[in-house]
Write a protein that holds these residues in place. Structure first.
Motif, PDB file in Angstrom:
ATOM      1  N   HIS A   3       0.995  -1.456   0.068  1.00 24.21           N
ATOM      2  CA  HIS A   3       0.342  -0.131   0.371  1.00 24.21           C
ATOM      3  C   HIS A   3       1.039   1.488   0.008  1.00 24.21           C
ATOM      4  CE1 HIS A   3      -3.321  -2.496   0.173  1.00 24.21           C
ATOM      5  NE2 HIS A   3      -2.810  -3.132   1.649  1.00 24.21           N
ATOM      6  N   CYS A   4       0.872   2.316  -1.601  1.00 19.71           N
ATOM      7  CA  CYS A   4       1.297   3.366  -1.160  1.00 19.71           C
ATOM      8  C   CYS A   4       0.924   4.369  -0.658  1.00 19.71           C
ATOM      9  CB  CYS A   4       1.814   4.204  -2.501  1.00 19.71           C
ATOM     10  SG  CYS A   4       2.234   4.971  -2.832  1.00 19.71           S
ATOM     11  N   ASP A   5       0.683   4.731   0.375  1.00 19.54           N
ATOM     12  CA  ASP A   5       0.239   5.403   1.844  1.00 19.54           C
ATOM     13  C   ASP A   5       0.427   5.699   3.015  1.00 19.54           C
ATOM     14  OD1 ASP A   5      -0.552   2.916   2.533  1.00 19.54           O
ATOM     15  OD2 ASP A   5      -2.603   3.630   2.635  1.00 19.54           O
ATOM     16  N   VAL A   6       2.086   5.645   2.673  1.00 17.04           N
ATOM     17  CA  VAL A   6       2.226   6.100   4.407  1.00 17.04           C
ATOM     18  C   VAL A   6       3.179   7.425   4.598  1.00 17.04           C
ATOM     19  CG1 VAL A   6       4.737   5.586   5.255  1.00 17.04           C
ATOM     20  CG2 VAL A   6       3.713   4.406   3.697  1.00 17.04           C
ATOM     21  N   PRO A   7       2.068   8.267   5.900  1.00 18.81           N
ATOM     22  CA  PRO A   7       2.104   9.236   5.702  1.00 18.81           C
ATOM     23  C   PRO A   7       4.533   9.905   5.776  1.00 18.81           C
ATOM     24  CG  PRO A   7       1.483   8.141   8.271  1.00 18.81           C
ATOM     25  CD  PRO A   7       1.883   7.795   6.821  1.00 18.81           C
ATOM     26  N   LEU A   8       3.986  11.038   4.520  1.00 14.39           N
ATOM     27  CA  LEU A   8       5.419  11.059   4.744  1.00 14.39           C
ATOM     28  C   LEU A   8       5.888  12.399   5.174  1.00 14.39           C
ATOM     29  CD1 LEU A   8       5.081  10.717   0.280  1.00 14.39           C
ATOM     30  CD2 LEU A   8       6.644   8.819   2.615  1.00 14.39           C
ATOM     31  N   ARG A  61      12.352  12.471  -4.957  1.00 15.42           N
ATOM     32  CA  ARG A  61      11.140  12.216  -5.867  1.00 15.42           C
ATOM     33  C   ARG A  61      10.357  11.217  -4.974  1.00 15.42           C
ATOM     34  NH1 ARG A  61      10.871  11.429 -11.421  1.00 15.42           N
ATOM     35  NH2 ARG A  61       8.842  12.344 -11.753  1.00 15.42           N
ATOM     36  N   MET A  62       8.859  11.333  -4.904  1.00 17.54           N
ATOM     37  CA  MET A  62       8.177  10.400  -4.185  1.00 17.54           C
ATOM     38  C   MET A  62       6.796  10.154  -4.688  1.00 17.54           C
ATOM     39  SD  MET A  62       9.801   9.299  -2.188  1.00 17.54           S
ATOM     40  CE  MET A  62       9.288   8.925   0.020  1.00 17.54           C
ATOM     41  N   GLU A  63       6.613   8.637  -5.156  1.00 18.46           N
ATOM     42  CA  GLU A  63       4.869   8.682  -5.451  1.00 18.46           C
ATOM     43  C   GLU A  63       3.797   9.279  -4.421  1.00 18.46           C
ATOM     44  OE1 GLU A  63       2.002   5.488  -7.198  1.00 18.46           O
ATOM     45  OE2 GLU A  63       3.929   4.999  -7.314  1.00 18.46           O
ATOM     46  N   VAL A  64       3.011  10.330  -4.251  1.00 22.20           N
ATOM     47  CA  VAL A  64       2.143  11.037  -3.646  1.00 22.20           C
ATOM     48  C   VAL A  64       0.629   9.987  -4.027  1.00 22.20           C
ATOM     49  CG1 VAL A  64       1.373  12.980  -2.988  1.00 22.20           C
ATOM     50  CG2 VAL A  64       3.593  12.805  -2.696  1.00 22.20           C
ATOM     51  N   THR A  65       0.233   9.514  -3.069  1.00 27.33           N
ATOM     52  CA  THR A  65      -1.309   9.277  -3.544  1.00 27.33           C
ATOM     53  C   THR A  65      -2.665  10.079  -2.539  1.00 27.33           C
ATOM     54  OG1 THR A  65      -1.235   8.101  -1.480  1.00 27.33           O
ATOM     55  CG2 THR A  65      -0.574   7.549  -3.715  1.00 27.33           C
ATOM     56  N   ALA A  66      -1.854  10.760  -1.557  1.00 30.03           N
ATOM     57  CA  ALA A  66      -2.992  11.654  -0.426  1.00 30.03           C
ATOM     58  C   ALA A  66      -2.938  12.778   0.190  1.00 30.03           C
ATOM     59  CB  ALA A  66      -3.632  10.888   0.054  1.00 30.03           C
ATOM     60  N   VAL A  67      -3.061  13.695   0.232  1.00 31.60           N
ATOM     61  CA  VAL A  67      -2.421  14.587   1.440  1.00 31.60           C
ATOM     62  C   VAL A  67      -4.293  14.965   2.133  1.00 31.60           C
ATOM     63  CG1 VAL A  67      -2.162  15.878  -0.809  1.00 31.60           C
ATOM     64  CG2 VAL A  67      -4.152  16.653  -0.709  1.00 31.60           C
ATOM     65  N   LEU A 123       0.474  11.678  -7.875  1.00 35.29           N
ATOM     66  CA  LEU A 123       1.515  12.292  -8.810  1.00 35.29           C
ATOM     67  C   LEU A 123       3.462  11.773  -7.940  1.00 35.29           C
ATOM     68  CD1 LEU A 123       3.014  14.334  -6.737  1.00 35.29           C
ATOM     69  CD2 LEU A 123       0.393  15.268  -6.667  1.00 35.29           C
ATOM     70  N   GLU A 124       4.451  11.971  -8.789  1.00 35.60           N
ATOM     71  CA  GLU A 124       5.637  11.964  -8.633  1.00 35.60           C
ATOM     72  C   GLU A 124       5.930  13.138  -9.087  1.00 35.60           C
ATOM     73  OE1 GLU A 124       4.677  10.081 -11.808  1.00 35.60           O
ATOM     74  OE2 GLU A 124       3.701   8.312  -9.973  1.00 35.60           O
ATOM     75  N   ALA A 125       6.928  13.381  -7.090  1.00 39.99           N
ATOM     76  CA  ALA A 125       7.013  14.890  -7.086  1.00 39.99           C
ATOM     77  C   ALA A 125       8.376  15.050  -6.017  1.00 39.99           C
ATOM     78  CB  ALA A 125       6.408  16.166  -6.923  1.00 39.99           C
ATOM     79  N   ARG A 126       8.896  15.706  -6.082  1.00 32.67           N
ATOM     80  CA  ARG A 126       9.782  15.761  -4.681  1.00 32.67           C
ATOM     81  C   ARG A 126       9.294  17.462  -3.509  1.00 32.67           C
ATOM     82  NH1 ARG A 126      16.602  17.509  -4.099  1.00 32.67           N
ATOM     83  NH2 ARG A 126      16.273  17.900  -2.061  1.00 32.67           N
ATOM     84  N   PHE A 127       9.235  18.107  -4.341  1.00 30.96           N
ATOM     85  CA  PHE A 127       8.034  19.223  -3.937  1.00 30.96           C
ATOM     86  C   PHE A 127       7.023  19.398  -4.114  1.00 30.96           C
ATOM     87  CE2 PHE A 127      13.037  20.300  -4.601  1.00 30.96           C
ATOM     88  CZ  PHE A 127      13.317  20.479  -3.392  1.00 30.96           C
ATOM     89  N   LEU A 128       6.401  19.458  -3.002  1.00 30.91           N
ATOM     90  CA  LEU A 128       4.953  20.181  -2.662  1.00 30.91           C
ATOM     91  C   LEU A 128       4.448  21.760  -2.561  1.00 30.91           C
ATOM     92  CD1 LEU A 128       3.530  16.667  -1.890  1.00 30.91           C
ATOM     93  CD2 LEU A 128       3.499  17.137  -4.056  1.00 30.91           C
ATOM     94  N   ARG A 129       3.516  22.560  -3.098  1.00 29.06           N
ATOM     95  CA  ARG A 129       3.633  23.575  -2.558  1.00 29.06           C
ATOM     96  C   ARG A 129       1.539  23.868  -2.192  1.00 29.06           C
ATOM     97  NH1 ARG A 129       6.070  28.557  -5.212  1.00 29.06           N
ATOM     98  NH2 ARG A 129       7.596  27.496  -3.674  1.00 29.06           N
ATOM     99  N   PHE A 130       1.129  23.801  -1.690  1.00 33.55           N
ATOM    100  CA  PHE A 130      -0.451  24.413  -1.676  1.00 33.55           C
ATOM    101  C   PHE A 130      -0.493  25.720  -1.153  1.00 33.55           C
ATOM    102  CE2 PHE A 130       1.150  20.503   1.613  1.00 33.55           C
ATOM    103  CZ  PHE A 130      -0.118  20.002   0.992  1.00 33.55           C
ATOM    104  N   LEU A 131      -1.356  26.137  -1.920  1.00 32.02           N
ATOM    105  CA  LEU A 131      -1.214  27.870  -2.156  1.00 32.02           C
ATOM    106  C   LEU A 131      -3.345  27.876  -1.791  1.00 32.02           C
ATOM    107  CD1 LEU A 131       0.990  26.908  -3.728  1.00 32.02           C
ATOM    108  CD2 LEU A 131      -0.547  29.114  -5.643  1.00 32.02           C
ATOM    109  N   PRO A 132      -3.634  28.314  -0.603  1.00 39.99           N
ATOM    110  CA  PRO A 132      -4.643  28.804  -0.459  1.00 39.99           C
ATOM    111  C   PRO A 132      -5.769  30.302  -1.053  1.00 39.99           C
ATOM    112  CG  PRO A 132      -2.990  28.796   1.091  1.00 39.99           C
ATOM    113  CD  PRO A 132      -2.413  29.150   0.608  1.00 39.99           C
ATOM    114  N   THR A 151       7.833   5.558  -1.868  1.00 36.16           N
ATOM    115  CA  THR A 151       9.556   5.701  -1.928  1.00 36.16           C
ATOM    116  C   THR A 151       9.161   5.434  -3.829  1.00 36.16           C
ATOM    117  OG1 THR A 151      10.110   5.000  -0.709  1.00 36.16           O
ATOM    118  CG2 THR A 151      11.339   4.669  -3.232  1.00 36.16           C
ATOM    119  N   TYR A 152       9.912   5.988  -4.640  1.00 40.27           N
ATOM    120  CA  TYR A 152       9.393   6.128  -6.135  1.00 40.27           C
ATOM    121  C   TYR A 152      10.708   5.638  -6.817  1.00 40.27           C
ATOM    122  CZ  TYR A 152       8.175   7.381 -10.821  1.00 40.27           C
ATOM    123  OH  TYR A 152       8.293   7.440 -12.778  1.00 40.27           O
ATOM    124  N   ARG A 153      10.565   4.566  -7.679  1.00 39.53           N
ATOM    125  CA  ARG A 153      11.511   4.052  -8.496  1.00 39.53           C
ATOM    126  C   ARG A 153      11.567   4.703  -9.818  1.00 39.53           C
ATOM    127  NH1 ARG A 153      13.458   0.854 -12.527  1.00 39.53           N
ATOM    128  NH2 ARG A 153      14.770  -0.444 -12.466  1.00 39.53           N
TER     129      ARG A 153
END
Length: 1242
Positions: A3-8, A61-67, A123-132, A151-153
């Motif tokens: 399962h790809c749902d680990v808190p990062l 770079r990680m695979e991000v599945t949820a926020v 999505l696959e990314a290293r940086f995430l940005r939240f814009l209110p 983790t993303y290979r």
């Protein structure tokens, strides 16, 4: 990991969090982890506005599945909506979009609850940005966040535009069924070849970027195949030069291809026999190595990065690292490029103000831009010395530079073209000395100028607004040879700005995917798109709704007569409109579909070889044919077989030597009138074959021509696509056949209806699937004031059509809140009349049309939810709660063009009955001229027995007359008809309503010859009336009422110059009458004169010598219709037909938008001089029409009436005034479509 749902984020150090600003140290980004309570319990910026952001660095770079998000702990601070952006490097950010048009995420409603959102796709990314985007109205921005994933290979390879990889694979590892290629790529170049594989005869498969779009080229190498089988091109994507990763999947089979880019796919299936997998055992990536190849491509090699490149499961990048794959040129196994920081101008009021270079005696500005907008202000500045202004605007896709100085004429330069195409375009402008230069995409435009005063660089340069400003993206901005760093602008250390997004290009392609249906052409601007539906046959904001009726039956019940029409059997479905001929008969509506083999086909063997079968191609596609037949009640096709020593079956076992092929390519040996599998013709079943030993006339193999006329009527097997007659190899054996058009009658959906007798009953159907486009159409009639027609529910979405009093309401919700469209009527809808409803909802708007009332439209919110997601059953006539049910009838219910079978479902539903009577109340107006509406289970019929007219709607009856032909009609004395027990209802009608106090005579005609005698009416008393066409084409009338021989009647003249004359004649005059007695009425003789007519005027005599050439219709004297009596005999009315008289569908060509129909002539007597088709403009038919209206009575009574006639003559008003008044009220001139033929009515 399963399962790809680990808190990062929660495991990251505080330094991994950053922000635009912070209210205080305790409100810093390091306290922004989910459920943290230390510090101030979350991040809050110094100022709450839309330029703030919170950023997290995941380290790799990680695979991000949820926020997930929270507000500030124990506060009134939270974010109600936000934008999620991602990046590999912390530069060049990209928005994550939940749907094609949705970029915002729902936030929190309080400080401590957690709002969790699953990312589909991840999505696959290293940086995430939240814009209110929005926050608590009682507080400020406050956020705590968590990111989930794994983790993303990644394996990467970088191409420099001059390098490639060449992979040679083992033949044993090649899959015989299909090739599967997957990869990700990113680039800043618009063009380049990603992969290439070729074979013999120029066969190849190539994937390449062209102007930012990904194109898959397939060449089968089969030159004998028609396109697109020989050459196929699949195109996906747009703006792919954005330096972001895009995933590609290609599944290549022998004859099929499945092509996927990101979320969008295309599928191609070849109909030919060539094999796309028959290629060489080499494939290149990043370019085409070598020179002198059989396939030449002008495109450049790829410049950018590949990631996770697999060919049939083989890791190509890993093999390249091990030097197992041939490397050509300079490649590297990492992906790093200099970062370019773009700037997005979000609105027409967006601007960026930058300082100029003080003291320079020149002006120099360069930048690159991309946009969809055709107009917008790009740059303005004013020089330091003197009021000299420089303005650069985008106008109609071109750049226009204006240099103005008070008191002097402005100097303009126009450069470039088609600059609003979404591509990056470079701009360079310079002003120095007396020379002004503008360069667009390397092409220069310059002009000399005469400026007064010193030229200095402007103090401030404004890019964009503030009014009617540029919307799009800018990058690589330089002012006075000094590059501008947008990050400094973002940090507030350089210039000022308004409504910008820095370090991202937010340009999106709103035509990808295209929401324009049925081939509509999509065009777009920054914030919307539009569809050009021209020449598609569809209309609406997305070209969803068909312009045409669903069937010929629907055309009929709009009052249309026979002719060529477009019909759209599946409405808004994928099938296009089909051109068919609709034959509206009195009892049935027939749909005719023709093919390319309507002529007699002769079959004869050559050199004793079996003749080849004939293939029939229809004027519409097989899919359209299937839809037409599925919607019809009955279909049939006539096949006439003519044989001479040629059999359909041979041998004692009846082995077939002739057969026909149906729609699905199955072979059939049965013939008309028999069941499938029975090798008998109709004569075999009826027992009347020429030779009783055989079941078909042809099987007797006589040495003379025999025939079998068969009617094929099994819809599942029609239409006939091929006929084979093989028994023609013997001496003197021949065969021939004629295949008629496909004929279908009825429409099993147009009248499909259900009656709802209780407000708690309903019909249910499977869930309506109309995610992006949904239309619902139906007819209803009711006496109830309200009720729900249709309802379908989702978790939060729904769609509903209902009837409040005196209005119809269409309501729905796709996630943007309830939307409602209402049509109100000045009169209530519960009048027990049929009313038509059509509702449509698409990504652009919702519309509602009821009957002919003005339609109502509600625009969809910009960048809102687009997909309608339903999961309940579809309820018809009620709701799931059994409340507000509909009482009345619903028929012809269609959803996205698919007809629902209400009657079948009603048979098994309590409180609902199949069918609905009472159509005449709504469609009875279609029966004209006294025709009576008769109810049918499916529609109406017009009974013309009590009308002087004929046809489906009792509108007209016409005839062509051959040379020497005539129609003689005898009027009996009125009392004879009314007292006769054997008189027909038609005769009773004619004479029961006949008033001898006056006569009304009308006729319609079309002719190409003048002069002509149109009508001659005479009596026993040497009185006559004649209507003629003079040599100049004018219509006139002459009369002789004993005392006024040759007097001209006031007939309004109509003149037609050119090839044809025509008119409709109406005449009325009162008969003289005495007290209590009826006068004798005249005898009539159109287009002829009796022998030696006493007192006929010269004009009438001259016209009679030529006779009449043309068509005559709607001949009427009072209620009598002589032509109808001749063409449709129905009783003992005295009618005599002499010579050749042919019934015609109508004298004038068809009117309206449909194509003109070829007139069908049906002879009712033998003779000469048959008239050709009405399409022939040179048709000259000599017509002599003799219509004799005789009143037969005893001689004593005739003389008595004549005496009274003379005695009371002085008491009658002048006939001229009365005739003129009546004539003016009757004249109704009508023009046909043709410019060369016209029909008139007098």
């Amino acid at each position: 990991m399963d399962h790809c749902d680990v808190p990062l984020a929660s495991t990251l150090p505080r330094e991994s969090f950053s922000c635009s600003s912070q209210l205080s140290r305790s409100h810093g980004p390091g306290f922004a982890s989910l459920n943290r309570r230390d510090g101030a319990g979350g991040w809050s910026p110094l100022v709450s506005d839309k330029y703030q952001w919170l950023q997290v660095d995941l380290g790799e770079r990680m695979e991000v599945t949820a926020v997930a998000t929270q507000g500030g702990y124990g506060s009134s601070d939270w974010v109600t909506s936000y934008v999620l952006m991602f990046s590999d490097s912390g530069r060049n950010w990209k928005q994550y979009r939940r749907e094609e048009s949705i970029s915002g995420f729902p936030g929190n409603t309080n400080a401590d609850s957690v709002m969790h959102y699953q990312l589909q796709p991840p999505l696959e990314a290293r940086f995430l940005r939240f814009l209110p985007l929005a926050w608590s109205p009682k507080g400020r921005i406050g956020m705590r966040i968590e990111v989930y994933g794994c983790t993303y290979r990644s394996e990467m390879v970088n191409f420099d535009g001059k390098s490639s990889l060449l992979y040679t694979f083992n033949r044993k590892s090649v899959s015989p069924a299909k090739d599967v290629i997957s990869l990700k790529f990113k680039t800043r170049k618009t063009d380049g070849i990603l992969l290439h594989r070729e074979g013999q005869n120029s066969k190849h498969v190539t994937l390449q970027l062209v102007r930012g779009k990904l194109i898959l080229l397939l060449n089968s190498g089969c030159a004998n195949l028609p396109s697109p089988d020989a050459h196929a091109t699949l195109t996906l994507g747009s703006l792919l030069d954005d330096e972001h990763w895009h995933s590609v999947l290609i599944e290549l089979g022998n004859t099929h291809v499945h092509f996927t880019l990101d979320r969008h796919s295309q599928h191609f299936q070849a109909e030919g026999k060539c094999d796309y997998l028959d290629l060489d055992y080499k494939i290149s990536f990043g370019g085409i190595p070598g020179h002198g190849k059989s396939v030449a491509f002008p495109q450049k090699d790829f410049h950018g990065c590949f990631e996770n490149l697999y060919y049939n499961g083989v890791d190509i990048i890993d093999l390249s690292k091990k030097h197992t794959t041939q490397i050509l040129g300079n490649v590297s196994f990492s992906c790093s490029h200099p970062q370019i920081v773009p700037v997005t101008f979000l609105s027409s009021r967006s601007y960026l103000a930058l300082p100029g270079t003080i003291g320079e005696d020149k002006v120099s500005v360069t930048f690159q831009f991309r946009t969809w907008n055709r107009a917008g202000l790009l740059l303005t500045t004013q020089f330091q010395h003197g009021p000299v202004a420089l303005v650069l605007v985008l106008n109609d896709g071109k750049l226009r530079l204006s240099l103005s100085q008070p008191g002097h004429p402005a100097r303009d330069i126009t450069a470039g073209a088609g600059l609003s195409d979404g591509q990056w375009h470079s701009v360079s402008l310079s002003l120095k000395g007396n020379h002004l230069n503008v360069m667009v995409d390397g092409e220069a435009a310059s002009v000399a100028h005469s400026l007064h005063g010193q030229i200095d660089s402007g103090e401030t340069y404004y890019l964009g607004g503030p009014l009617a400003g540029f919307q799009g993206c800018l990058r690589l901005i330089s002012i006075g040879d000094q590059a501008v760093d947008p990050i400094m602008v973002q940090q507030g250390s350089l210039g000022t700005f308004r409504d910008l997004q820095i370090d991202t290009c937010g340009l999106t392609d709103r035509c990808l995917p295209s929401y324009c249906e049925h081939g509509g052409e999509c065009s777009q601007s920054w914030d919307t798109f539009s569809c050009d539906c021209m020449h598609t046959g569809y209309t609406g904001a997305t070209c969803h709704s068909s312009l045409f009726e669903q069937s010929c039956d629907a055309h009929r019940h709009r009052g249309n007569s026979s002719g060529f029409y477009y019909i759209d059997s599946d409405g808004s479905g994928p099938l296009g409109p089909a051109l068919v001929y609709c034959n509206m008969t009195e009892d049935t509506t027939w749909t005719l579909v023709q093919h390319n083999g309507s002529q007699l086909a002769k079959v004869k063997s050559l050199n004793r070889e079996s003749p080849q079968p004939v293939f029939f191609k229809y004027t519409v596609s097989l899919d359209q044919l299937q839809a037409i037949m599925d919607g019809a009640d009955d279909c049939r096709q006539e096949l006439v077989l003519r044989c001479k020593k040629s059999r359909l079956s041979a041998g004692p076992d009846g082995t077939p030597v002739s057969w026909w092929v149906g729609r699905t390519n199955e072979t059939h040996t049965y013939w008309g009138g028999s069941l499938p599998g029975a090798q008998k013709c109709a004569c075999g079943l009826q027992g009347n074959c020429l030779d009783s030993q055989y079941h078909c006339n042809c099987d007797a193999a006589r040495n003379e021509w025999t025939s079998d006329t068969v009617v094929l009527s099994h819809k599942e097997h029609l239409p006939v696509t091929q006929v084979a007659m093989r028994d023609t190899g013997r001496p003197h054996s021949e065969a021939a056949y004629t295949l008629g058009p496909l004929l279908c009658s009825g429409d099993n959906s147009f009248w499909n209806s259900a009656s709802f007798s209780t407000d708690t009953s309903y019909l249910h159907f499977p869930t309506f699937r109309g995610e992006l486009s949904a239309d619902v159409s139906f007819f209803f009639k009711t006496t109830a004031p309200s009720g729900v027609f249709v309802e379908n529910l989702g978790i939060t979405d729904f769609i509903r059509l209902e009837l409040p009093p005196a209005e119809v309401t269409f309501s729905f919700d796709v996630g943007n809140g309830r939307c409602e469209v209402t049509v109100r009527s000045p009169t209530p809808f519960n009048d027990n009349q049929w009313h038509h409803v059509r509702a449509e909802r698409n990504v652009k708007e919702a519309t509602l049309q009821v009957d002919q009332l003005p339609s109502k439209t509600q625009a969809a919110p910009a960048d809102g939810h687009a997909r309608l997601q339903l999961n309940s059953q579809l309820f018809v006539g009620g709701t799931a709660t059994r409340q507000r049910g509909f009482l009345g009838c619903i028929r012809s219910l269609r959803l996205n063009g698919l007809a629902l079978d209400l009657e079948e479902r009603a048979t098994m539903t309590p409180g609902v009955d199949p069918g609905c009577p009472g159509h005449c109340s709504s469609y009875g107006h279609l029966c004209h001229n006294g025709g009576r509406c008769r109810e049918r289970p499916r529609g109406i019929a017009c009974d013309c027995a009590f009308s002087a007219y004929d046809g489906p709607f009792c509108e007209k009856i016409s005839a062509y007359f051959g040379i020497g032909s005539s129609v003689i009609y005898d009027f009996q004395e009125h009392s004879n008809y009314t007292t006769s027990k054997n008189s027909s209802s038609f005769a009773t009608l004619l004479h029961g309503g006949l008033t001898l106090a006056g006569e009304m005579a009308t006729l319609s005609f079309r002719t190409t010859g003048t002069p002509s005698l149109l009508l001659y009416v005479s009596s026993f008393y040497e009185e006559y009336l004649s209507v003629i066409l003079t040599p100049n084409g004018r219509a006139g009338a002459r009369r002789s009422l004993t005392e006024a021989a040759g007097t001209a009647l006031p007939v309004m003249p109509y003149e037609r110059k050119g090839q044809g004359f025509g008119g409709r004649v109406g005449w009325w005059r009162p008969c003289r009458r005495g007290p209590g007695l009826r006068p004798p009425c005249p005898n009539a003789c159109p287009a002829c004169l009796p022998a030696d007519p006493p007192g006929a005027d010269p004009d009438t005599l001259r016209a009679s010598l030529r006779g009449f050439t043309g068509c005559l219709s709607a001949v009427r004297f009072g209620p009598a219709a002589p032509l109808k009596a001749a063409l449709r005999p129905s009783g003992p009315v005295a009618v005599t037909v002499r010579g050749h008289v042919a019934a015609a569908s109508q004298c004038a060509e068809s009117k309206g938008t449909r194509a003109p129909a070829r007139e069908a002539n049906r002879p009712i007597s033998s003779g000469t001089g048959a008239c050709p088709s009405a399409r022939s403009r040179a048709c000259v038919i000599a017509v002599v029409v003799f219509v004799l209206l005789c009143l037969t009575t005893v001689a004593a009574r005739i003389y008595q009436q004549r005496w009274l006639y003379k005695k009371n003559e002085s008491t009658v008003p002048p006939a001229g005034d009365s005739a003129e008044t009546a004539l003016k009220s009757e004249v109704n001139m009508q023009s046909s479509v043709s410019e060369s033929q016209r029909e008139y009515f007098f």
